[in-house]
Design a protein around this motif. Structure first.
Motif, PDB file in Angstrom:
ATOM      1  N   SER A 185      32.008  42.099  36.579  1.00  0.00           N
ATOM      2  CA  SER A 185      32.632  41.623  37.975  1.00  0.00           C
ATOM      3  C   SER A 185      33.846  42.293  38.447  1.00  0.00           C
ATOM      4  N   ASP A 186      34.181  42.182  39.614  1.00  0.00           N
ATOM      5  CA  ASP A 186      35.223  42.728  40.101  1.00  0.00           C
ATOM      6  C   ASP A 186      36.286  41.697  40.769  1.00  0.00           C
ATOM      7  N   ARG A 187      36.052  40.524  40.380  1.00  0.00           N
ATOM      8  CA  ARG A 187      36.889  39.510  40.943  1.00  0.00           C
ATOM      9  C   ARG A 187      38.443  39.608  40.260  1.00  0.00           C
ATOM     10  N   VAL A 195      25.709  41.469  38.048  1.00  0.00           N
ATOM     11  CA  VAL A 195      26.630  41.871  38.652  1.00  0.00           C
ATOM     12  C   VAL A 195      27.395  41.045  39.720  1.00  0.00           C
ATOM     13  N   ASP A 196      28.747  40.654  39.530  1.00  0.00           N
ATOM     14  CA  ASP A 196      29.354  39.791  40.371  1.00  0.00           C
ATOM     15  C   ASP A 196      30.443  40.443  41.213  1.00  0.00           C
ATOM     16  N   SER A 197      29.914  40.907  42.266  1.00  0.00           N
ATOM     17  CA  SER A 197      30.700  41.883  43.021  1.00  0.00           C
ATOM     18  C   SER A 197      30.953  41.633  44.406  1.00  0.00           C
ATOM     19  N   ALA A 237      30.226  49.032  41.939  1.00  0.00           N
ATOM     20  CA  ALA A 237      29.373  48.120  41.185  1.00  0.00           C
ATOM     21  C   ALA A 237      28.249  48.901  40.749  1.00  0.00           C
ATOM     22  N   CYS A 263      22.649  39.455  40.733  1.00  0.00           N
ATOM     23  CA  CYS A 263      23.612  39.903  41.412  1.00  0.00           C
ATOM     24  C   CYS A 263      24.158  38.666  42.220  1.00  0.00           C
ATOM     25  N   ASN A 295      31.371  38.281  48.205  1.00  0.00           N
ATOM     26  CA  ASN A 295      32.047  38.429  49.500  1.00  0.00           C
ATOM     27  C   ASN A 295      31.296  38.114  50.490  1.00  0.00           C
ATOM     28  N   CYS A 324      28.997  51.216  37.781  1.00  0.00           N
ATOM     29  CA  CYS A 324      29.199  50.281  36.338  1.00  0.00           C
ATOM     30  C   CYS A 324      27.862  49.579  35.986  1.00  0.00           C
ATOM     31  N   GLU A 379      31.390  43.746  46.630  1.00  0.00           N
ATOM     32  CA  GLU A 379      30.752  45.033  47.057  1.00  0.00           C
ATOM     33  C   GLU A 379      29.402  44.979  47.902  1.00  0.00           C
ATOM     34  N   PRO A 406      38.894  47.851  42.073  1.00  0.00           N
ATOM     35  CA  PRO A 406      37.835  47.739  41.808  1.00  0.00           C
ATOM     36  C   PRO A 406      36.910  48.958  41.351  1.00  0.00           C
TER      37      PRO A 406
END
Length: 181
Positions: free
Chosen positions: A3-5, A40-42, A16, A62, A66, A19, A44, A13
């Motif tokens: 995650s990038d949260r 993946v929690d992004s 994704a 995923c 956003n 990573c 992007e 970040p």
């Protein structure tokens, strides 16, 4: 879950796809991939192509948060006349149909056959990146290194979190062309 949260003014970040690819390859190398799910929690990814790349390079699922936040904003601003839940359903259905279309064009009939298959070619990346994140997928022309990607991330991060509220530090002074579209 990748995650990038947690990104913010002091935390930029990581991409994704890099990573997800690196974690997938590490799990494969250690023979642990079958026992782990990679989510993946992004913020992007937001379009079909982004999701397809994440899936073909190893992600199991995923959450493009956003994209969902953009739907909420459009709905609240009155630019989308649908209820929030219906707009979410439409987005998920469109993404699913798009992913199926990409798979069908490649002659792939099941998601399990697509996931982790590394069908896309990583164009414009240095061998160090392809070896670590996309093992077995050669980039024919080479290109960006980890340093180049880090510099771009930090450049974009500063645009999102300017050092001061002065107009000289604001995004409105002009948009750099980062090569996308």
């Amino acid at each position: 879950v990748l995650s990038d949260r947690a990104m913010g003014r002091q935390r930029a970040p990581l991409p994704a796809l890099l990573c997800a690819g690196a974690v997938h390859q590490a799990l494969v190398r250690e023979k642990l991939r079958l026992g782990a799910g990679l989510i993946v929690d992004s913020g992007e990814p937001f379009e079909v192509h982004h999701l397809c790349l994440l899936f073909t390079f190893g992600a199991d699922a995923c959450c493009p948060y956003n994209a969902y936040e953009a739907i909420v904003k459009l709905q609240r601003d009155g630019k989308v006349a649908l209820a929030e839940e219906k707009a979410f359903q439409n987005y998920k259905k469109a993404m699913g149909a798009g992913i199926l279309k990409v798979m069908a064009k490649m002659g792939i009939s099941t998601f399990q056959s697509y996931k982790g298959a590394q069908i896309a070619e990583p164009v414009g990346l240095h061998d160090d990146i392809t070896n670590m994140c996309f093992t077995g997928s050669a980039s024919q022309i080479g290109g960006l290194t980890f340093v180049d990607i880090a510099e771009r991330i930090l450049r974009l991060h500063v645009r999102g979190y300017p050092p001061s509220p002065l107009p000289i530090h604001q995004l409105s002074n002009g948009l750099d062309n980062d090569g996308k579209y």
